[in-house]
Scaffold this motif. Sequence first.
Motif, PDB file in Angstrom:
ATOM      1  N   ALA A 102     115.880   6.414 143.829  1.00  0.00           N
ATOM      2  CA  ALA A 102     115.049   6.566 142.627  1.00  0.00           C
ATOM      3  C   ALA A 102     114.748   8.032 142.348  1.00  0.00           C
ATOM      4  N   VAL A 103     114.458   8.796 143.378  1.00  0.00           N
ATOM      5  CA  VAL A 103     114.158  10.221 143.208  1.00  0.00           C
ATOM      6  C   VAL A 103     115.404  10.969 142.744  1.00  0.00           C
ATOM      7  N   VAL A 104     116.550  10.647 143.330  1.00  0.00           N
ATOM      8  CA  VAL A 104     117.802  11.307 142.939  1.00  0.00           C
ATOM      9  C   VAL A 104     118.100  11.039 141.469  1.00  0.00           C
ATOM     10  N   LEU A 105     117.984   9.786 141.047  1.00  0.00           N
ATOM     11  CA  LEU A 105     118.279   9.445 139.657  1.00  0.00           C
ATOM     12  C   LEU A 105     117.278  10.094 138.707  1.00  0.00           C
ATOM     13  N   ARG A 106     116.004  10.137 139.105  1.00  0.00           N
ATOM     14  CA  ARG A 106     114.965  10.706 138.246  1.00  0.00           C
ATOM     15  C   ARG A 106     115.289  12.147 137.854  1.00  0.00           C
ATOM     16  N   TRP A 107     115.903  12.906 138.766  1.00  0.00           N
ATOM     17  CA  TRP A 107     116.187  14.311 138.486  1.00  0.00           C
ATOM     18  C   TRP A 107     117.633  14.558 138.075  1.00  0.00           C
ATOM     19  N   ALA A 108     118.550  13.672 138.467  1.00  0.00           N
ATOM     20  CA  ALA A 108     119.958  13.873 138.096  1.00  0.00           C
ATOM     21  C   ALA A 108     120.183  13.636 136.616  1.00  0.00           C
ATOM     22  N   GLN A 109     119.522  12.621 136.048  1.00  0.00           N
ATOM     23  CA  GLN A 109     119.784  12.309 134.640  1.00  0.00           C
ATOM     24  C   GLN A 109     119.375  13.437 133.692  1.00  0.00           C
ATOM     25  N   PRO A 110     118.204  14.049 133.847  1.00  0.00           N
ATOM     26  CA  PRO A 110     117.900  15.209 132.990  1.00  0.00           C
ATOM     27  C   PRO A 110     118.900  16.346 133.147  1.00  0.00           C
ATOM     28  N   VAL A 111     119.397  16.565 134.362  1.00  0.00           N
ATOM     29  CA  VAL A 111     120.382  17.627 134.564  1.00  0.00           C
ATOM     30  C   VAL A 111     121.666  17.318 133.805  1.00  0.00           C
ATOM     31  N   VAL A 112     122.090  16.054 133.822  1.00  0.00           N
ATOM     32  CA  VAL A 112     123.290  15.660 133.080  1.00  0.00           C
ATOM     33  C   VAL A 112     123.102  15.928 131.590  1.00  0.00           C
ATOM     34  N   LEU A 113     121.956  15.548 131.053  1.00  0.00           N
ATOM     35  CA  LEU A 113     121.691  15.762 129.629  1.00  0.00           C
ATOM     36  C   LEU A 113     121.660  17.252 129.279  1.00  0.00           C
ATOM     37  N   LEU A 114     121.014  18.037 130.114  1.00  0.00           N
ATOM     38  CA  LEU A 114     120.941  19.476 129.848  1.00  0.00           C
ATOM     39  C   LEU A 114     122.302  20.144 130.015  1.00  0.00           C
ATOM     40  N   ALA A 115     123.115  19.652 130.959  1.00  0.00           N
ATOM     41  CA  ALA A 115     124.468  20.185 131.117  1.00  0.00           C
ATOM     42  C   ALA A 115     125.309  19.890 129.876  1.00  0.00           C
ATOM     43  N   LEU A 116     125.140  18.685 129.305  1.00  0.00           N
ATOM     44  CA  LEU A 116     125.836  18.361 128.054  1.00  0.00           C
ATOM     45  C   LEU A 116     125.441  19.340 126.959  1.00  0.00           C
ATOM     46  N   LEU A 117     124.145  19.621 126.858  1.00  0.00           N
ATOM     47  CA  LEU A 117     123.684  20.584 125.863  1.00  0.00           C
ATOM     48  C   LEU A 117     124.258  21.971 126.142  1.00  0.00           C
ATOM     49  N   GLY A 118     124.378  22.311 127.429  1.00  0.00           N
ATOM     50  CA  GLY A 118     124.971  23.595 127.799  1.00  0.00           C
ATOM     51  C   GLY A 118     126.420  23.703 127.378  1.00  0.00           C
ATOM     52  N   VAL A 119     127.162  22.596 127.459  1.00  0.00           N
ATOM     53  CA  VAL A 119     128.554  22.588 127.010  1.00  0.00           C
ATOM     54  C   VAL A 119     128.630  22.938 125.527  1.00  0.00           C
ATOM     55  N   GLY A 120     127.653  22.455 124.757  1.00  0.00           N
ATOM     56  CA  GLY A 120     127.665  22.723 123.321  1.00  0.00           C
ATOM     57  C   GLY A 120     127.091  24.065 122.927  1.00  0.00           C
ATOM     58  N   ALA A 121     126.384  24.721 123.866  1.00  0.00           N
ATOM     59  CA  ALA A 121     125.681  25.953 123.515  1.00  0.00           C
ATOM     60  C   ALA A 121     126.463  27.224 123.818  1.00  0.00           C
ATOM     61  N   GLY A 122     127.381  27.172 124.764  1.00  0.00           N
ATOM     62  CA  GLY A 122     128.073  28.375 125.205  1.00  0.00           C
ATOM     63  C   GLY A 122     129.152  28.839 124.246  1.00  0.00           C
ATOM     64  N   THR A 123     129.655  30.039 124.525  1.00  0.00           N
ATOM     65  CA  THR A 123     130.757  30.602 123.729  1.00  0.00           C
ATOM     66  C   THR A 123     131.864  31.164 124.615  1.00  0.00           C
ATOM     67  N   GLU A 124     131.538  31.512 125.855  1.00  0.00           N
ATOM     68  CA  GLU A 124     132.507  32.108 126.765  1.00  0.00           C
ATOM     69  C   GLU A 124     133.104  31.044 127.685  1.00  0.00           C
ATOM     70  N   LEU A 125     134.324  31.299 128.147  1.00  0.00           N
ATOM     71  CA  LEU A 125     135.020  30.335 128.983  1.00  0.00           C
ATOM     72  C   LEU A 125     134.251  30.051 130.278  1.00  0.00           C
TER      73      LEU A 125
END
Length: 400
Positions: free
Chosen positions: A73-96
């Motif tokens: 439960a603790v792992v999932l509680r923190w992993a899911q926000p990281v996944v969402l923020l990583a997705l946003l990071g994919v859309g925010a960057g410009t460099e390889l």
Amino acid sequence: MTDARLRRGRGSLAVSFFVQGVTFALLVTRIPGIQDRYGISDALLPAFLAAVPILAGVASVATEKVVARVGPAVVLRWAQPVVLLALLGVGAGTELWEAAVALGLFGLAVGALDASMNMLGVSLQRAYGRSIMLGFHASYSLGGIAGASLAWVGAHWHLSLFVSYLPVVALLLPVAFVGSRWYGAGEHRPVEKDAGESGGSRVAFALLLPLCLVMTFAYIGDSTVSNWSAKYLQDVLGSSEELATVPYNAYMVTTLLGRAVGDFGVRKLGAATVVRCGAVLAALGFAVVAVAPGAWAGIAGFTVLGLGLSVIVPQTFAAAGRLFPGASDAAVARLNVFNYVGFLVGSPLVGALGDAWSYRGAMLVPMVLVLVTVVYATSFGSREARYGGGHERPRTVDVG
């Protein structure tokens, strides 16, 4: 534990599966946009795509150790926000290098998320004492359909990746985090292993091996559909570009339908029977695709495929939990790795066979592999096996 607490735990976990379905679909359906944004060459793209499941597999193995200390439960509680923020990071960057970092973080977090989600699903099923695992994966399929639809809207309106992703992440991030307070319902701590489970990792893997093979074959089939259905319909069956988008959507819809009713089938017929029927139906779908005279026949084959494959993966996780009632978290973490093995193997295998032989012939390979699942169906237990785990041990194929 009260029924109300279990219901809250089940509902919050279903939301987590839905959120992950949306998130993953938003990533994979916008791969062309990601490639264009970062200038990733066709030669380099496979390396970027392969890195995600490889890192996810590594994280899944590591999750086994982490949950022994803090619980899934603790792992999932923190992993899911990281996944969402990583997705946003994919859309925010410009460099390889920014794309590499964001996708790497996405892969690591997804491995921990997939493992912990299914650990909690197995634990809740044990607490309920009946099959509910397919319902969680139905939520994932529903999220996948929603995510793919949102991705289509973004592409249709020529929205940037960041603009497409930001409102979704802004909505789902607090929903997932608030719901995480109920993840622990049904969570169990490992108990002392019985004599059949105490032989170390070698014995555990030998018992788990049939389910690992089933998981690999199922994901080879799934990745074949997701990566090759559009190309197959257009290049082999002569469809239009628009019609070539239909098979995957039809596959996702029938996957959702199969999972929505699958738990009822398991309760009435038993997991082994449902898995056998699913494997045969999936093999039939591949056969229809291989011999299809035209586009609509091919679409029918991919539609049947969705119904067949839909039940196999959730029941494989559930079977691992029943096989190792005292160490289900570890079993699920190890089994989850073969999700990524199948994903990595499937698309290159079909592509290589298609180029060297024919794409019609290539469709027969996943057909045969998924049909092998029938041989291992006894690993899923008998109809009378109790979902609480431990009262009846599922039969297993002797693999030495």
